[in-house]
Design a protein around this motif. Sequence first.
Motif, PDB file in Angstrom:
ATOM      1  N   VAL A 106     -73.638  94.471  62.339  1.00 63.03           N
ATOM      2  CA  VAL A 106     -74.075  95.772  61.825  1.00 63.03           C
ATOM      3  C   VAL A 106     -73.546  96.923  62.685  1.00 63.03           C
ATOM      4  O   VAL A 106     -73.225  97.997  62.170  1.00 63.03           O
ATOM      5  CB  VAL A 106     -75.615  95.821  61.677  1.00 63.03           C
ATOM      6  CG1 VAL A 106     -76.301  95.778  63.024  1.00 63.03           C
ATOM      7  CG2 VAL A 106     -76.051  97.039  60.882  1.00 63.03           C
ATOM      8  N   LEU A 107     -73.433  96.724  63.994  1.00 68.46           N
ATOM      9  CA  LEU A 107     -72.813  97.735  64.858  1.00 68.46           C
ATOM     10  C   LEU A 107     -71.291  97.619  64.829  1.00 68.46           C
ATOM     11  O   LEU A 107     -70.569  98.617  64.964  1.00 68.46           O
ATOM     12  CB  LEU A 107     -73.294  97.590  66.310  1.00 68.46           C
ATOM     13  CG  LEU A 107     -74.786  97.721  66.604  1.00 68.46           C
ATOM     14  CD1 LEU A 107     -75.036  97.634  68.116  1.00 68.46           C
ATOM     15  CD2 LEU A 107     -75.350  99.017  66.060  1.00 68.46           C
ATOM     16  N   THR A 108     -70.834  96.389  64.630  1.00 71.12           N
ATOM     17  CA  THR A 108     -69.401  96.088  64.703  1.00 71.12           C
ATOM     18  C   THR A 108     -68.566  96.953  63.776  1.00 71.12           C
ATOM     19  O   THR A 108     -67.511  97.470  64.162  1.00 71.12           O
ATOM     20  CB  THR A 108     -69.171  94.599  64.351  1.00 71.12           C
ATOM     21  OG1 THR A 108     -69.993  93.781  65.182  1.00 71.12           O
ATOM     22  CG2 THR A 108     -67.714  94.218  64.529  1.00 71.12           C
ATOM     23  N   GLN A 109     -69.027  97.133  62.549  1.00 72.50           N
ATOM     24  CA  GLN A 109     -68.222  97.876  61.578  1.00 72.50           C
ATOM     25  C   GLN A 109     -67.953  99.300  62.043  1.00 72.50           C
ATOM     26  O   GLN A 109     -66.851  99.829  61.844  1.00 72.50           O
ATOM     27  CB  GLN A 109     -68.908  97.878  60.218  1.00 72.50           C
ATOM     28  CG  GLN A 109     -70.302  98.473  60.202  1.00 72.50           C
ATOM     29  CD  GLN A 109     -70.964  98.329  58.839  1.00 72.50           C
ATOM     30  OE1 GLN A 109     -70.370  98.625  57.815  1.00 72.50           O
ATOM     31  NE2 GLN A 109     -72.205  97.843  58.835  1.00 72.50           N
ATOM     32  N   PHE A 110     -68.929  99.926  62.699  1.00 74.48           N
ATOM     33  CA  PHE A 110     -68.751 101.289  63.171  1.00 74.48           C
ATOM     34  C   PHE A 110     -67.894 101.330  64.443  1.00 74.48           C
ATOM     35  O   PHE A 110     -67.131 102.274  64.654  1.00 74.48           O
ATOM     36  CB  PHE A 110     -70.109 101.948  63.429  1.00 74.48           C
ATOM     37  CG  PHE A 110     -70.939 102.079  62.179  1.00 74.48           C
ATOM     38  CD1 PHE A 110     -70.580 102.988  61.184  1.00 74.48           C
ATOM     39  CD2 PHE A 110     -72.054 101.290  61.983  1.00 74.48           C
ATOM     40  CE1 PHE A 110     -71.331 103.102  60.015  1.00 74.48           C
ATOM     41  CE2 PHE A 110     -72.808 101.398  60.829  1.00 74.48           C
ATOM     42  CZ  PHE A 110     -72.447 102.302  59.835  1.00 74.48           C
ATOM     43  N   LEU A 111     -68.009 100.294  65.248  1.00 76.51           N
ATOM     44  CA  LEU A 111     -67.172 100.219  66.454  1.00 76.51           C
ATOM     45  C   LEU A 111     -65.710 100.002  66.089  1.00 76.51           C
ATOM     46  O   LEU A 111     -64.808 100.563  66.716  1.00 76.51           O
ATOM     47  CB  LEU A 111     -67.680  99.089  67.363  1.00 76.51           C
ATOM     48  CG  LEU A 111     -69.021  99.380  68.050  1.00 76.51           C
ATOM     49  CD1 LEU A 111     -69.674  98.084  68.517  1.00 76.51           C
ATOM     50  CD2 LEU A 111     -68.830 100.325  69.231  1.00 76.51           C
TER      51      LEU A 111
END
Length: 261
Positions: free
Chosen positions: A43-48
């Motif tokens: 869930v954080l990965t996509q924004f990172l």
Amino acid sequence: MIRAKKSLGQHFLNDMNIAKKIVDLLSVKENSNVLEVGPGTGVLTQFLLENKEINFKQIEIDKVSVDFLLKKYPELQNDLIEASFLKTDIQSIFKAPFSLIGNFPYNISSQILFKVLENRDHVPEVVCMLQKEVAERIASPHGSKRYGILSVLMQTFYNVEYCFTVNENVFIPPPRVKSAVIKFTRISNKKLNCDEKFLFRIVKQGFNQRRKTLRNSLKSILVNLPTHQEVFNKRPEQLSISEFESLVILIEEMISNETGK
């Protein structure tokens, strides 16, 4: 969708707005190194991954999550490490300092932060989600009942910012407690004037018997030493960060004088 494992303390964030808010707290610049701990479902990965200026890597212990992430984000092939963060030499992941980010499993969040402390010169920034109670404790000032071991040690080396509270209903499965996002920024040029291991020992031993005065909680360290100074009448939560350092310096001097007789 993968199922959260209770044994790993997994609760997957399911709110994209909150995920973006967490990632936006990183103060990264061009060519900054970023390590995500326990990406889970990404869930954080996509924004990172949207930030093409950072050097991004992940570390995840759960093989099911690793397989899921590699299928969803094949570009992570060479940047996703399947391993335990706690058992990994994290300084080998990046040659230069890196920011740490993640929704930390509640059952090992304190251990993760102690590892950060051990590697603090390599980790200038941490943005993470913790159990609300733990985050409040770490951010508490001296004099508070919540003030404790991690409060003193993290605040000795990092500026601590309690960012925002996160409700239970944005997780799958919902935890039984509220969560909070907290940010740590390394205090530049912070050098201790006392022995680091001795400071850690004094802080831990003092708070392990926090209801006692320091004269009593530190009794095994203060054997044959004079304890007439006012500081020994205090309980550990009454001491500020700088006062803890001063206490350790005082005890070091007393031990040196005693052994030099």
